[in-house]
Design a protein around this motif. Structure first.
Motif, PDB file in Angstrom:
ATOM      1  N   SER A  82       0.849  -1.187   0.000  1.00  0.00           N
ATOM      2  CA  SER A  82       0.000   0.000   0.000  1.00  0.00           C
ATOM      3  C   SER A  82       0.889   1.242   0.000  1.00  0.00           C
ATOM      4  O   SER A  82       2.117   1.152   0.140  1.00  0.00           O
ATOM      5  CB  SER A  82      -0.915  -0.009   1.224  1.00  0.00           C
ATOM      6  N   THR A  83       0.271   2.407  -0.138  1.00  0.00           N
ATOM      7  CA  THR A  83       1.017   3.666  -0.172  1.00  0.00           C
ATOM      8  C   THR A  83       1.529   4.002   1.225  1.00  0.00           C
ATOM      9  O   THR A  83       0.752   4.217   2.158  1.00  0.00           O
ATOM     10  CB  THR A  83       0.107   4.792  -0.693  1.00  0.00           C
ATOM     11  N   ARG A  84       2.858   4.052   1.344  1.00  0.00           N
ATOM     12  CA  ARG A  84       3.505   4.325   2.621  1.00  0.00           C
ATOM     13  C   ARG A  84       4.937   4.762   2.350  1.00  0.00           C
ATOM     14  O   ARG A  84       5.452   4.620   1.243  1.00  0.00           O
ATOM     15  CB  ARG A  84       3.451   3.095   3.534  1.00  0.00           C
ATOM     16  N   MET A  85       5.602   5.255   3.383  1.00  0.00           N
ATOM     17  CA  MET A  85       6.951   5.787   3.207  1.00  0.00           C
ATOM     18  C   MET A  85       7.922   4.723   2.715  1.00  0.00           C
ATOM     19  O   MET A  85       8.815   5.000   1.904  1.00  0.00           O
ATOM     20  CB  MET A  85       7.433   6.389   4.532  1.00  0.00           C
ATOM     21  N   GLU A  86       7.760   3.496   3.167  1.00  0.00           N
ATOM     22  CA  GLU A  86       8.666   2.420   2.751  1.00  0.00           C
ATOM     23  C   GLU A  86       8.574   2.153   1.244  1.00  0.00           C
ATOM     24  O   GLU A  86       9.564   1.772   0.617  1.00  0.00           O
ATOM     25  CB  GLU A  86       8.366   1.143   3.525  1.00  0.00           C
ATOM     26  N   TRP A  87       7.386   2.340   0.676  1.00  0.00           N
ATOM     27  CA  TRP A  87       7.231   2.180  -0.782  1.00  0.00           C
ATOM     28  C   TRP A  87       8.117   3.187  -1.499  1.00  0.00           C
ATOM     29  O   TRP A  87       8.837   2.846  -2.443  1.00  0.00           O
ATOM     30  CB  TRP A  87       5.760   2.382  -1.172  1.00  0.00           C
ATOM     31  N   ILE A  88       8.057   4.420  -1.047  1.00  0.00           N
ATOM     32  CA  ILE A  88       8.831   5.493  -1.689  1.00  0.00           C
ATOM     33  C   ILE A  88      10.328   5.236  -1.545  1.00  0.00           C
ATOM     34  O   ILE A  88      11.090   5.359  -2.517  1.00  0.00           O
ATOM     35  CB  ILE A  88       8.444   6.855  -1.081  1.00  0.00           C
ATOM     36  N   LEU A  89      10.767   4.884  -0.345  1.00  0.00           N
ATOM     37  CA  LEU A  89      12.189   4.615  -0.126  1.00  0.00           C
ATOM     38  C   LEU A  89      12.663   3.439  -0.974  1.00  0.00           C
ATOM     39  O   LEU A  89      13.771   3.462  -1.535  1.00  0.00           O
ATOM     40  CB  LEU A  89      12.445   4.328   1.353  1.00  0.00           C
ATOM     41  N   THR A  90      11.816   2.419  -1.095  1.00  0.00           N
ATOM     42  CA  THR A  90      12.170   1.259  -1.921  1.00  0.00           C
ATOM     43  C   THR A  90      12.307   1.648  -3.378  1.00  0.00           C
ATOM     44  O   THR A  90      13.274   1.259  -4.057  1.00  0.00           O
ATOM     45  CB  THR A  90      11.107   0.157  -1.773  1.00  0.00           C
ATOM     46  N   ASP A  91      11.357   2.414  -3.889  1.00  0.00           N
ATOM     47  CA  ASP A  91      11.393   2.833  -5.288  1.00  0.00           C
ATOM     48  C   ASP A  91      12.639   3.674  -5.573  1.00  0.00           C
ATOM     49  O   ASP A  91      13.326   3.469  -6.581  1.00  0.00           O
ATOM     50  CB  ASP A  91      10.125   3.625  -5.617  1.00  0.00           C
ATOM     51  N   LEU A  92      12.960   4.603  -4.687  1.00  0.00           N
ATOM     52  CA  LEU A  92      14.176   5.414  -4.853  1.00  0.00           C
ATOM     53  C   LEU A  92      15.418   4.533  -4.815  1.00  0.00           C
ATOM     54  O   LEU A  92      16.370   4.733  -5.579  1.00  0.00           O
ATOM     55  CB  LEU A  92      14.242   6.483  -3.761  1.00  0.00           C
ATOM     56  N   ALA A  93      15.412   3.549  -3.914  1.00  0.00           N
ATOM     57  CA  ALA A  93      16.560   2.644  -3.809  1.00  0.00           C
ATOM     58  C   ALA A  93      16.753   1.856  -5.094  1.00  0.00           C
ATOM     59  O   ALA A  93      17.887   1.681  -5.574  1.00  0.00           O
ATOM     60  CB  ALA A  93      16.356   1.692  -2.628  1.00  0.00           C
ATOM     61  N   ILE A  94      15.653   1.377  -5.665  1.00  0.00           N
ATOM     62  CA  ILE A  94      15.741   0.616  -6.915  1.00  0.00           C
ATOM     63  C   ILE A  94      16.324   1.487  -8.021  1.00  0.00           C
ATOM     64  O   ILE A  94      17.206   1.061  -8.779  1.00  0.00           O
ATOM     65  CB  ILE A  94      14.349   0.085  -7.316  1.00  0.00           C
ATOM     66  N   CYS A  96      18.253   4.113  -7.688  1.00  0.00           N
ATOM     67  CA  CYS A  96      19.657   4.424  -7.403  1.00  0.00           C
ATOM     68  C   CYS A  96      20.578   3.209  -7.575  1.00  0.00           C
ATOM     69  O   CYS A  96      21.785   3.365  -7.810  1.00  0.00           O
ATOM     70  CB  CYS A  96      19.795   4.985  -5.985  1.00  0.00           C
ATOM     71  N   ALA A  97      20.017   2.024  -7.470  1.00  0.00           N
ATOM     72  CA  ALA A  97      20.805   0.808  -7.705  1.00  0.00           C
ATOM     73  C   ALA A  97      20.862   0.471  -9.194  1.00  0.00           C
ATOM     74  O   ALA A  97      21.519  -0.504  -9.582  1.00  0.00           O
ATOM     75  CB  ALA A  97      20.211  -0.360  -6.921  1.00  0.00           C
ATOM     76  N   GLY A  98      20.166   1.262 -10.013  1.00  0.00           N
ATOM     77  CA  GLY A  98      20.153   1.021 -11.454  1.00  0.00           C
ATOM     78  C   GLY A  98      19.126  -0.004 -11.879  1.00  0.00           C
ATOM     79  O   GLY A  98      19.109  -0.436 -13.037  1.00  0.00           O
ATOM     80  N   GLY A  99      18.271  -0.426 -10.942  1.00  0.00           N
ATOM     81  CA  GLY A  99      17.252  -1.423 -11.259  1.00  0.00           C
ATOM     82  C   GLY A  99      15.998  -0.802 -11.835  1.00  0.00           C
ATOM     83  O   GLY A  99      15.954   0.395 -12.150  1.00  0.00           O
ATOM     84  N   ALA A 100      14.943  -1.603 -11.970  1.00  0.00           N
ATOM     85  CA  ALA A 100      13.662  -1.148 -12.506  1.00  0.00           C
ATOM     86  C   ALA A 100      12.553  -1.656 -11.594  1.00  0.00           C
ATOM     87  O   ALA A 100      12.525  -2.840 -11.244  1.00  0.00           O
ATOM     88  CB  ALA A 100      13.447  -1.659 -13.933  1.00  0.00           C
ATOM     89  N   THR A 101      11.660  -0.755 -11.221  1.00  0.00           N
ATOM     90  CA  THR A 101      10.567  -1.098 -10.318  1.00  0.00           C
ATOM     91  C   THR A 101       9.416  -1.730 -11.090  1.00  0.00           C
ATOM     92  O   THR A 101       8.949  -1.185 -12.096  1.00  0.00           O
ATOM     93  CB  THR A 101      10.052   0.165  -9.600  1.00  0.00           C
ATOM     94  N   THR A 102       8.932  -2.866 -10.603  1.00  0.00           N
ATOM     95  CA  THR A 102       7.708  -3.476 -11.111  1.00  0.00           C
ATOM     96  C   THR A 102       6.656  -3.311 -10.029  1.00  0.00           C
ATOM     97  O   THR A 102       6.860  -3.737  -8.896  1.00  0.00           O
ATOM     98  CB  THR A 102       7.916  -4.970 -11.417  1.00  0.00           C
ATOM     99  N   THR A 103       5.551  -2.679 -10.375  1.00  0.00           N
ATOM    100  CA  THR A 103       4.548  -2.375  -9.353  1.00  0.00           C
ATOM    101  C   THR A 103       3.455  -3.444  -9.323  1.00  0.00           C
ATOM    102  O   THR A 103       2.990  -3.902 -10.364  1.00  0.00           O
ATOM    103  CB  THR A 103       3.906  -1.003  -9.602  1.00  0.00           C
ATOM    104  N   ILE A 104       3.052  -3.811  -8.110  1.00  0.00           N
ATOM    105  CA  ILE A 104       1.971  -4.783  -7.914  1.00  0.00           C
ATOM    106  C   ILE A 104       1.046  -4.247  -6.822  1.00  0.00           C
ATOM    107  O   ILE A 104       1.501  -3.910  -5.726  1.00  0.00           O
ATOM    108  CB  ILE A 104       2.506  -6.162  -7.484  1.00  0.00           C
ATOM    109  N   TYR A 105      -0.234  -4.154  -7.121  1.00  0.00           N
ATOM    110  CA  TYR A 105      -1.196  -3.738  -6.103  1.00  0.00           C
ATOM    111  C   TYR A 105      -1.242  -4.783  -4.985  1.00  0.00           C
ATOM    112  O   TYR A 105      -1.227  -5.987  -5.252  1.00  0.00           O
ATOM    113  CB  TYR A 105      -2.590  -3.595  -6.703  1.00  0.00           C
ATOM    114  N   PRO A 106      -1.328  -4.340  -3.733  1.00  0.00           N
ATOM    115  CA  PRO A 106      -1.341  -5.309  -2.625  1.00  0.00           C
ATOM    116  C   PRO A 106      -2.587  -6.180  -2.612  1.00  0.00           C
ATOM    117  O   PRO A 106      -2.608  -7.217  -1.947  1.00  0.00           O
ATOM    118  CB  PRO A 106      -1.267  -4.418  -1.379  1.00  0.00           C
ATOM    119  N   THR A 107      -3.635  -5.775  -3.352  1.00  0.00           N
ATOM    120  CA  THR A 107      -4.866  -6.571  -3.413  1.00  0.00           C
ATOM    121  C   THR A 107      -4.881  -7.545  -4.589  1.00  0.00           C
ATOM    122  O   THR A 107      -5.871  -8.252  -4.803  1.00  0.00           O
ATOM    123  CB  THR A 107      -6.080  -5.637  -3.534  1.00  0.00           C
TER     124      THR A 107
END
Length: 614
Positions: A82-94, A96-107
């Motif tokens: 769900s939308t929370r601070m950890e989501w944002i930090l994870t996305d930024l981390a990905i 900065c690591a040169g990776g690509a974020t794949t998004t999945i709804y928690p439901t």
């Protein structure tokens, strides 16, 4: 007189000077305003803040943790939360690591989660709950590429599952030995590197993964920045699902412009949180605005008497002033005096429910009823509607907050750098730096919608002489009655929500039929308040909506709707469901868009009965 897009002055140099990647954009923002507030989020009874510098420190540690796990450049990390601070930090981390974020709804159901993780080739999955982890563990044999699962609210197992804190700790240790590691990863990124795969929540079949590059995202940030509607002094309230392209876009804009963002994903507490945060803008799906409109208007109507008359008078004055401002003027004389009184007694109190500082709201994801937009405008709460798809990295067009450049019922002007044209059959085509590179692992599906850089949106619309785009309907949703007349369902459904303040959903049917029928659901909060004033206090939702009084009330609003429709569009029969439609039951997408075909199929027997009777 509405302004034309040719009257707008945009800082197009921002498009040419956009960052190399999202990670570069983030790093540049930290360098520019290291101690400026970046994000705030609920903690206990209050809110806690992170500066851009503090956000960088945590994102870099998490990025190094991903590298330590084994993530290579452009490899995918699935985020299911769900939308929370950890989501944002994870996305930024990905990023900065040169990776690509794949998004999945928690439901998302387990089958689709396994499909998305496997199809995207994700190497790491960040999951919110122990239940999510168990679902992944159950499918582990189908996910041979997954090196690790990181759980936000749960325990690790010392093997495949790490906690969020453990990932951050591993990264902190690695950075102590190699302090330049993350910056080196960022330096390797180019505009065309893959940044995100967002799987469309489509209405049929398997979801398709939309591939978006760093350039797609940095273009959107620079394009919105160039039109000057937001700036560093703004404060955003962000509740949108970050797995949706619109929510993700609102993580790019703060990095582009430097304003802080308050993050809280609980949909049930939006109005309460907004009153505390006091943002200057917020984006939402139309359903949020429709619910607020319905709740306030029905509450006042139920009270009746002098208060209801004063409320109606004040909004009438507000609408009159809104029309004058749309024409470039300001109220004067007696109207100016009436408006000051109306604002003091009523309109300002409505604004205060939303914190009292909102400059404008942004509506996206589905059609907003113009009457709902006008009601908010009368209160001094401007809603600007935009249009875009996952495949266009969210907005392709948007109205502007200026009353002369915000035409209700349209989705505004095209963003600088993007082109829009209408095909011969009325389909909207979009071309520009925001258009996706294609669907992941689906070259045939990509070729169907991308021709010479033009993306075929599947939406039907018109462009007027002043450059305003109007959406008529989804191409695949248009249907023809047995009499040969075309009907645009979403337009009619949106009209009903502006007419009936108790409405939640209207789903119309009539494909190949003699007439149009409908499934109707009512907003539980609004109809419960109505029932309390009609001798049904304490009755269940199902009892209320099945009562003759409720049926008569809804029939009145359907009659009002029909009076504004062509004969062949009019709703001749309708069924009120004993429950509302929901995301959980698969009736709506997580971004609150109606899954029309599923709903029609689900209630086929109720609809068929109307035609059997005829």
């Amino acid at each position: 007189m509405a302004r034309s897009v040719t009257d707008e002055v945009s800082d197009l140099s921002r498009l040419d000077r956009r960052a190399t990647s999202v990670a570069h954009l983030f790093r540049d923002r930290v360098a520019q305003t290291p101690r400026g507030e970046a994000f705030r989020s609920p903690e206990g009874a209050g809110w806690t803040s992170l500066s851009w510098e503090q956000t960088r420190d945590r994102a870099y540690a998490l990025a190094a943790g991903l590298v330590d796990v084994g993530l290579e450049p452009e490899e995918r990390v699935s985020v299911m939360s769900s939308t929370r601070m950890e989501w944002i930090l994870t996305d930024l981390a990905i990023m900065c690591a040169g990776g690509a974020t794949t998004t999945i709804y928690p439901t998302t159901v387990e089958d689709d989660v396994a499909y998305i993780v496997a199809d995207s080739g994700s190497r790491v999955v960040v999951a919110e709950t122990p239940e999510h982890v168990e679902a992944l563990r159950h499918r582990r044999a189908e996910l041979p590429d997954v090196l690790a699962v990181v759980v936000l609210d749960g325990e690790g197992d010392g093997d495949w599952v790490l906690t969020f804190d453990e990932l951050e700790a591993r990264g902190t240790a690695l950075l102590a030995a190699e302090p330049g590691l993350v910056d080196a990863r960022i330096d390797q990124l180019t505009p065309q590197h893959l940044a995100t795969i967002i799987y469309t929540s489509g209405t049929t079949g398997r979801p398709k993964g939309v591939r978006l590059t760093h350039d797609n995202w940095t273009y959107i940030g620079a394009a919105v920045d160039s039109i000057g509607i937001l700036g560093p002094d703004d404060l955003q309230f962000l509740w949108l699902p970050l797995s949706h392209v619109l929510g993700k876009m609102f993580l790019i804009l703060p990095m582009q412009m430097g304003f802080p963002t308050a993050v809280a994903g609980d949909v049930t507490k939006i109005v309460d949180n907004v009153a505390v945060v006091k943002p200057t803008f917020m984006a939402a799906a139309p359903r949020i605005f429709e619910k607020a409109y319905g709740k306030i208007t029905t509450m006042v109507a139920a009270e009746g008497g002098v208060k209801a008359k004063l409320f109606d008078w004040a909004f009438g004055v507000g609408r009159e002033v809104g029309e004058i401002r749309a024409g470039g003027g300001e109220p004067s004389g007696v109207l100016a005096l009436k408006y000051r009184l109306a604002d003091k007694l009523v309109l300002s109190k409505v604004r205060d429910r939303f914190g009292g500082r909102v400059r404008f709201f942004i509506s996206g994801s589905a059609a907003l009823n113009p009457d709902v937009a006008r009601w908010f405008d009368a209160a001094g709460l401007t809603i600007i509607e935009g249009y875009g798809l996952t495949e266009t990295t969210a907005p392709a067009t948007v109205n502007r907050p200026d009353p002369q450049a915000n035409v209700f019922g349209t989705v505004g002007w095209v963003l600088p750098g993007t082109q829009v044209r209408i095909a011969e059959d009325g389909e909207i085509l979009v071309k520009g730096p925001g258009v996706m590179t294609g669907y992941h692992n689906q070259p045939e599906a990509t070729a169907e919608v991308l021709q010479d850089g033009w993306f075929a949106t599947g939406d039907i619309g018109t462009l007027d002489e002043q450059g305003y785009l109007t959406i008529t309907d989804r191409k695949k949703d248009l249907f023809k009655t047995s009499g040969g007349k075309y009907v645009a369902p979403s337009h009619i459904e949106s009209m009903f929500k502006g007419i009936c303040p108790y409405a939640s959903q209207l789903v119309i049917e009539g494909d190949g039929r003699k007439f149009v029928s409908a499934i109707i659901t009512l907003d539980p909060d609004a109809i419960t308040a109505w029932a309390a004033h009609h001798g049904m206090a304490g009755d269940s939702y199902a009892q209320i909506v099945s009562s003759p009084q409720c049926r008569e009330m809804v029939q009145g609003y359907v009659d009002e709707l029909n009076s504004q429709l062509n004969r062949w569009e009019q709703i001749k029969q309708f069924h009120i469901l004993d429950h509302d439609l929901s995301v959980e039951e698969g009736d709506l997408t997580p971004s609150m868009k109606l899954k029309r075909k599923q709903v029609i199929q689900k209630y086929k027997s109720e609809l068929d009965a109307f035609y059997a009777e005829s």
